[in-house]
Enzyme design. Structure first.
Site, short mmCIF file in Angstrom:
data_model
loop_
_atom_site.label_atom_id
_atom_site.label_comp_id
_atom_site.label_asym_id
_atom_site.label_seq_id
_atom_site.Cartn_x
_atom_site.Cartn_y
_atom_site.Cartn_z
N TYR A 1 -1.94 -0.14 10.98
CA TYR A 1 -1.97 -0.62 9.59
C TYR A 1 -0.72 -0.19 8.82
O TYR A 1 -0.08 -1.00 8.14
CB TYR A 1 -3.23 -0.08 8.91
CG TYR A 1 -3.34 -0.45 7.44
CD1 TYR A 1 -3.57 -1.77 7.06
CD2 TYR A 1 -3.21 0.53 6.43
CE1 TYR A 1 -3.67 -2.11 5.71
CE2 TYR A 1 -3.32 0.19 5.10
CZ TYR A 1 -3.54 -1.13 4.74
OH TYR A 1 -3.64 -1.47 3.41
N SER B 1 0.86 -1.18 0.00
CA SER B 1 0.00 0.00 0.00
C SER B 1 0.90 1.23 0.00
O SER B 1 2.05 1.16 0.45
CB SER B 1 -0.85 -0.01 1.28
OG SER B 1 -1.57 1.18 1.42
P1 NAP Z 1 -11.23 -6.46 1.15
O1 NAP Z 1 -12.24 -6.12 0.11
O2 NAP Z 1 -11.56 -6.23 2.58
O3 NAP Z 1 -10.78 -8.00 0.94
C1 NAP Z 1 -9.83 -8.58 1.80
C2 NAP Z 1 -9.58 -10.01 1.39
O4 NAP Z 1 -8.64 -10.58 2.30
C3 NAP Z 1 -10.84 -10.87 1.43
O5 NAP Z 1 -10.85 -11.71 0.31
C4 NAP Z 1 -10.66 -11.67 2.71
O6 NAP Z 1 -11.19 -12.96 2.62
C5 NAP Z 1 -9.15 -11.80 2.81
N1 NAP Z 1 -8.75 -12.01 4.20
C6 NAP Z 1 -8.69 -11.09 5.19
N2 NAP Z 1 -8.30 -11.68 6.34
C7 NAP Z 1 -8.10 -12.98 6.05
C8 NAP Z 1 -7.69 -14.11 6.82
N3 NAP Z 1 -7.42 -14.01 8.14
N4 NAP Z 1 -7.60 -15.33 6.23
C9 NAP Z 1 -7.90 -15.45 4.91
N5 NAP Z 1 -8.28 -14.42 4.12
C10 NAP Z 1 -8.37 -13.21 4.70
O7 NAP Z 1 -9.88 -5.64 0.93
P2 NAP Z 1 -9.15 -5.13 -0.42
O8 NAP Z 1 -9.39 -3.69 -0.53
O9 NAP Z 1 -9.49 -6.01 -1.55
O10 NAP Z 1 -7.63 -5.31 0.03
C11 NAP Z 1 -6.77 -6.30 -0.51
C12 NAP Z 1 -5.32 -5.91 -0.23
O11 NAP Z 1 -5.05 -4.62 -0.77
C13 NAP Z 1 -4.98 -5.80 1.27
O12 NAP Z 1 -3.70 -6.33 1.51
C14 NAP Z 1 -4.98 -4.31 1.52
O13 NAP Z 1 -4.13 -3.95 2.59
C15 NAP Z 1 -4.46 -3.79 0.19
N6 NAP Z 1 -4.81 -2.40 -0.10
C16 NAP Z 1 -6.11 -1.99 -0.08
C17 NAP Z 1 -6.42 -0.66 -0.35
C18 NAP Z 1 -7.84 -0.14 -0.33
O14 NAP Z 1 -8.03 1.09 -0.22
N7 NAP Z 1 -8.85 -1.00 -0.48
C19 NAP Z 1 -5.38 0.26 -0.64
C20 NAP Z 1 -4.07 -0.20 -0.67
C21 NAP Z 1 -3.80 -1.53 -0.39
P3 NAP Z 1 -12.65 -13.37 3.23
O15 NAP Z 1 -13.57 -12.23 2.95
O16 NAP Z 1 -13.04 -14.59 2.46
O17 NAP Z 1 -12.41 -13.59 4.66
#
Ligand code: NAP
Length: 236
Positions: A153, A140
């Site tokens: 975070y 990120s």
């Molecule tokens: P999201 O929509 O909340 O999805 C998170 C994913 O991670 C879900 O598929 C969830 O699976 C899985 N997950 C979380 N905890 C888990 C665990 N303990 N065991 C197995 N699976 C787990 O988030 P996102 O926005 O797609 O984020 C994905 C990545 O991008 C993350 O690393 C985040 O830090 C990074 N990121 C996000 C943003 C943003 O603004 N959204 C910006 C920069 C970076 P389940 O739902 O099946 O549990």
């Protein structure tokens, strides 16, 4: 038998991971989909399948090292070679420090850092044996910048950057690429406090990150985009 590119995507049930799975399916990759939400992952598997792509689902918690090890062993038994690992799963609890707790911090470290360590450890010998592979860690801009509410975070993502950069230097001699992709805010359900905005171009979409993953993989294997910062072009 024709060999397909095999990619593992963690957190494939929704958000960025779902978009990455669908994008890599369009590239023809065989997909190993990881998540906890069985129904949501099944929906992704159906989309992937409708694109004519073989996939398997692995339902479980990435904080469970045995789950990771057993799943990766099964993948190696079934397919032999792992080409790409996309460490995408992550959580963000964006509380101010005075309202934060060590348990919230540990929870985030477990998923954002230690699960990435354990998953990478589980696949690395297979990649070294085959003298190739690509490991992409979805970090990120919070892994480089600070912000109010980011003591937990942002610290996990800074740690992930240190891990990724050092790993890149260690594994390149085996033709293994280690890449950090650092998006700014993405329009997913990740941060419940942030309002979901319609596609305005002012915030990144999950598909933008997925396109970046596909692009990084598609570079010649002799070239590594080791770190990619991804921002909306015109956020105003
Ligand atoms: P999201 O929509 O909340 O999805 C998170 C994913 O991670 C879900 O598929 C969830 O699976 C899985 N997950 C979380 N905890 C888990 C665990 N303990 N065991 C197995 N699976 C787990 O988030 P996102 O926005 O797609 O984020 C994905 C990545 O991008 C993350 O690393 C985040 O830090 C990074 N990121 C996000 C943003 C943003 O603004 N959204 C910006 C920069 C970076 P389940 O739902 O099946 O549990």
């Amino acid at each position: 038998m024709e060999k397909h590119t095999l990619s593992i995507v963690t957190g494939a049930s929704r958000g960025i991971g779902k978009a990455i799975a669908i994008r890599l399916a369009k590239e023809g990759h065989t997909l190993m989909l990881f998540g906890r939400d069985h129904a949501a992952l099944e929906d992704v598997r159906k989309i992937v399948s409708s694109l004519g792509i073989e996939s398997q689902m692995f339902i479980g918690d990435l904080t469970d090292k045995n789950f990771i090890d057993n799943s990766v062993n099964n993948i190696i038994d079934d397919y032999g070679k792992i080409d790409n690992l996309i460490n995408n799963a992550g959580i963000g609890i964006l509380n101010k420090f005075v309202e934060s707790s060590i348990d919230e911090f540990k929870k985030q470290m477990d998923v954002n850092l230690f699960a990435v360590y354990n998953f990478t450890k589980a696949v690395v010998n297979n990649m070294i044996e085959h003298r190739g592979g690509t490991i992409i860690n979805i970090s990120s801009l919070a892994g480089k910048n600070s912000f109010v509410g980011g003591t937990m975070y942002s610290a996990t993502k800074h740690a992930l950057m240190g891990f990724t950069r050092s790993l890149m230097l260690e594994l390149r001699e085996y033709n293994i690429r280690v890449i950090a992709i650092c998006p700014g805010s993405v329009n997913t359900d990740f941060n419940p406090k942030r309002e979901k905005v319609p596609n305005s171009g002012k915030i990144l979409l999950a598909e933008d990150v997925a396109e970046t993953v596909a692009m990084a993989i598609k570079l010649p294997i002799s070239a590594m985009a080791s770190e990619i910062d991804l921002r909306p072009t015109n956020p105003k």
